[in-house]
Design a protein around this motif. Structure first.
Motif, mmCIF file in Angstrom:
data_model
loop_
_atom_site.group_PDB
_atom_site.id
_atom_site.type_symbol
_atom_site.label_atom_id
_atom_site.label_comp_id
_atom_site.label_asym_id
_atom_site.label_seq_id
_atom_site.Cartn_x
_atom_site.Cartn_y
_atom_site.Cartn_z
ATOM 1 N N LEU A 123 -77.748 5.479 11.611
ATOM 2 C CA LEU A 123 -77.212 6.081 12.685
ATOM 3 C C LEU A 123 -77.943 7.045 12.743
ATOM 4 C CD1 LEU A 123 -74.178 6.075 13.455
ATOM 5 C CD2 LEU A 123 -74.078 7.863 12.439
ATOM 6 N N ARG A 124 -78.769 7.542 12.549
ATOM 7 C CA ARG A 124 -79.130 8.333 12.897
ATOM 8 C C ARG A 124 -81.075 7.515 14.168
ATOM 9 N NH1 ARG A 124 -82.549 11.143 8.268
ATOM 10 N NH2 ARG A 124 -83.904 12.293 9.595
ATOM 11 N N ALA A 125 -80.877 6.756 13.034
ATOM 12 C CA ALA A 125 -82.073 5.925 14.247
ATOM 13 C C ALA A 125 -81.802 5.428 15.757
ATOM 14 C CB ALA A 125 -82.408 4.621 13.564
ATOM 15 N N PHE A 126 -80.487 5.609 15.434
ATOM 16 C CA PHE A 126 -79.648 4.923 17.216
ATOM 17 C C PHE A 126 -79.407 6.556 17.589
ATOM 18 C CE2 PHE A 126 -74.762 4.107 18.508
ATOM 19 C CZ PHE A 126 -75.405 3.512 19.799
ATOM 20 N N TYR A 127 -79.125 7.388 17.314
ATOM 21 C CA TYR A 127 -79.234 8.927 18.063
ATOM 22 C C TYR A 127 -80.258 9.075 18.923
ATOM 23 C CZ TYR A 127 -74.121 9.722 16.457
ATOM 24 O OH TYR A 127 -73.192 10.234 16.192
ATOM 25 N N ILE A 129 -83.110 6.997 19.565
ATOM 26 C CA ILE A 129 -82.569 5.571 20.414
ATOM 27 C C ILE A 129 -81.741 6.280 21.756
ATOM 28 C CG2 ILE A 129 -82.428 3.856 21.515
ATOM 29 C CD1 ILE A 129 -83.261 2.553 18.807
ATOM 30 N N ILE A 130 -80.691 7.477 21.594
ATOM 31 C CA ILE A 130 -79.755 7.620 22.448
ATOM 32 C C ILE A 130 -80.589 8.727 23.360
ATOM 33 C CG2 ILE A 130 -77.982 9.094 23.566
ATOM 34 C CD1 ILE A 130 -76.441 6.593 20.743
ATOM 35 N N ASP A 131 -80.900 9.545 22.434
ATOM 36 C CA ASP A 131 -81.513 10.676 23.081
ATOM 37 C C ASP A 131 -82.213 10.282 24.093
ATOM 38 O OD1 ASP A 131 -80.181 12.175 21.883
ATOM 39 O OD2 ASP A 131 -81.486 12.948 20.024
ATOM 40 N N THR A 132 -83.230 9.447 23.731
ATOM 41 C CA THR A 132 -84.468 8.944 24.948
ATOM 42 C C THR A 132 -84.340 8.295 25.932
ATOM 43 O OG1 THR A 132 -85.891 8.856 22.888
ATOM 44 C CG2 THR A 132 -87.060 8.012 24.374
ATOM 45 N N MET A 133 -82.711 7.369 25.312
ATOM 46 C CA MET A 133 -82.171 7.057 26.713
ATOM 47 C C MET A 133 -82.130 8.666 27.755
ATOM 48 S SD MET A 133 -78.933 4.726 27.218
ATOM 49 C CE MET A 133 -78.036 5.683 26.515
ATOM 50 N N GLU A 134 -81.334 8.864 27.377
ATOM 51 C CA GLU A 134 -80.816 10.122 28.293
ATOM 52 C C GLU A 134 -82.142 11.143 28.429
ATOM 53 O OE1 GLU A 134 -77.097 10.761 29.295
ATOM 54 O OE2 GLU A 134 -76.934 9.048 27.623
ATOM 55 N N ASP A 135 -82.788 10.925 28.180
ATOM 56 C CA ASP A 135 -83.851 11.571 28.902
ATOM 57 C C ASP A 135 -84.421 10.844 29.901
ATOM 58 O OD1 ASP A 135 -84.121 13.885 27.040
ATOM 59 O OD2 ASP A 135 -85.516 12.861 25.791
ATOM 60 N N ALA A 257 -79.952 -3.690 24.884
ATOM 61 C CA ALA A 257 -80.587 -3.236 23.784
ATOM 62 C C ALA A 257 -79.939 -2.368 23.432
ATOM 63 C CB ALA A 257 -82.025 -3.517 24.164
ATOM 64 N N ILE A 258 -79.347 -1.257 23.637
ATOM 65 C CA ILE A 258 -78.889 -0.034 23.430
ATOM 66 C C ILE A 258 -77.379 -0.515 22.834
ATOM 67 C CG2 ILE A 258 -78.189 2.201 22.934
ATOM 68 C CD1 ILE A 258 -81.232 2.590 24.873
ATOM 69 N N ALA A 259 -76.661 -1.316 23.867
ATOM 70 C CA ALA A 259 -75.760 -1.297 23.786
ATOM 71 C C ALA A 259 -75.148 -2.017 22.115
ATOM 72 C CB ALA A 259 -74.710 -1.652 24.953
ATOM 73 N N ALA A 260 -76.578 -2.891 22.114
ATOM 74 C CA ALA A 260 -75.903 -4.349 21.327
ATOM 75 C C ALA A 260 -76.328 -3.644 19.618
ATOM 76 C CB ALA A 260 -77.085 -5.179 21.579
ATOM 77 N N ILE A 261 -77.281 -2.825 19.999
ATOM 78 C CA ILE A 261 -77.050 -1.564 18.906
ATOM 79 C C ILE A 261 -75.382 -0.739 18.052
ATOM 80 C CG2 ILE A 261 -78.278 0.625 17.199
ATOM 81 C CD1 ILE A 261 -80.560 -0.149 18.904
ATOM 82 N N HIS A 262 -74.607 -0.377 19.218
ATOM 83 C CA HIS A 262 -73.605 0.053 18.682
ATOM 84 C C HIS A 262 -72.841 -0.366 18.384
ATOM 85 C CE1 HIS A 262 -69.829 1.871 20.570
ATOM 86 N NE2 HIS A 262 -69.751 0.908 21.159
ATOM 87 N N SER A 284 -70.618 8.113 19.713
ATOM 88 C CA SER A 284 -71.535 7.262 20.752
ATOM 89 C C SER A 284 -71.030 6.993 22.068
ATOM 90 C CB SER A 284 -71.023 5.180 20.108
ATOM 91 O OG SER A 284 -72.351 5.022 20.668
ATOM 92 N N CYS A 285 -72.585 7.349 22.062
ATOM 93 C CA CYS A 285 -72.518 7.441 23.781
ATOM 94 C C CYS A 285 -72.101 6.143 24.595
ATOM 95 C CB CYS A 285 -73.806 7.286 24.148
ATOM 96 S SG CYS A 285 -75.032 5.743 24.619
#
Length: 321
Positions: A123-127, A129-135, A257-262, A284-285
């Motif tokens: 979950l931390r790894a997912f978060y 990745i999400i943070d970088t995507m939001e940047d 790819a990030i949606a695939a993790i979710h 999740s986002c």
């Protein structure tokens, strides 16, 4: 001594339940959004009902004789749960058996699964990745007009996201008795396509709905396990030949790819893991708009102990069973 029989059923209202019988002693559990039904029942009460001249539970459309009895026991709860059973299946596994990282929205299994340290790590790894995507989204608005935008930062996030997808697939294979290999490929990962019904998932970005529904596994083909996933193929190409395939590392590929993790986290741990605040403290986002519907034949049954507690205590291996 009579062996315990365990059954899984579904009502026409969509409720999933379990019925366990050991001689005359029975236990009934029905999942519910707020107050599940969990109680002891006596088989002799059903026999007395039949002996009194009744020919079954008229509310039930299922013909299995045990199904008729379960429908009868559900009558007193008809205001909250329909007694009309439309799916009924005797479990071939010992009650309490589960497959690691395979959830299928089985009642309360996610509570057992998310207690592991690996879940928090993933979950931390997912978060992260999400943070970088939001940047990236602070600079490039994620719209349909911009989905082909590419760049070094986007490629980096795509690479990390696909690496995490590989990790989640790999852990599921290893934990479930899949053939040990020196190196696992998409031809191995695709063996989980139907195990999770991945092609049926559809998600949306909560804060960027203009992108529409995202279906990263919709076109996954066992005969072309890498090429049929455009976002994974883009990662593969840009990793090995950045100069010749740089443009493939696009926002569209990154988001998929990030949606695939979710999706994989939900498939492995259950849809409730991101259902904040009702069932979980995590979110999740992405919002899952469509997920698989499982038949009772696809499900496993927990063990219901003498305190009517639902227990998952027997880990098994999907590919070894």
């Amino acid at each position: 001594m009579e062996t315990m029989k365990s059954y899984i059923f579904k009502t026409d209202g969509g409720s999933v339940g379990y019925f366990q019988r050991n001689g005359g002693d029975c236990k009934l559990y029905v999942s519910s959004e707020y107050f599940p039904i969990c109680e002891f029942k006596s088989w002799s009460k059903w026999e007395q009902y039949i002996e009194s001249g009744h020919d079954g539970a008229p509310e039930s459309t299922h013909e299995h004789p045990i199904s008729k009895a379960v429908s009868y026991f559900l009558w007193e709860h008809c205001e909250s749960v329909s007694p009309n059973i439309v799916e009924f299946h005797e479990s071939a596994y010992r009650p309490g058996t589960y497959f690691p990282r395979i959830n299928r929205d089985i009642s309360n299994l996610y509570l057992h699964q998310i207690s592991s340290s690996s879940f928090i790590d993933e979950l931390r790894a997912f978060y992260n990745i999400i943070d970088t995507m939001e940047d990236i989204f602070k600079v490039v608005e994620p719209t349909k007009e911009n989905i082909t935008t590419y760049g070094h930062r986007i490629r980096e996030v795509l690479t990390v996201a696909c690496t995490e997808v590989e990790y989640l697939f790999l852990q599921a294979l290893k934990k479930n008795g899949y053939e040990e290999k020196r190196q696992y490929r998409t031809s191995d990962f695709v063996s989980l396509l139907n195990v999770y019904k991945l092609s049926e998932y559809e998600v949306e970005l909560k804060m960027h709905p203009k992108l529409g529904r995202i279906k990263p596994f919709a076109s996954w083909d066992e005969s072309k396990p890498t090429q049929s996933l455009f976002w994974y193929s883009a990662y593969n190409a840009s990793k090995h030949d950045r100069g010749g395939s740089f443009e493939k590392a696009s926002i569209e590929a990154m988001v998929n790819a990030i949606a695939a993790i979710h999706i994989l986290l939900e498939a492995q741990y259950g849809s409730k893991i991101f259902d904040k605040p009702l069932y979980s403290q995590y979110e999740s986002c992405f919002y899952t708009r469509k997920s698989p519907i499982w038949n009772v034949e696809d499900m496993l049954a927990p063990y219901i102990d003498e305190k009517l507690k639902v227990i998952w205590d027997c880990e098994s291996e999907y590919f070894a069973s």
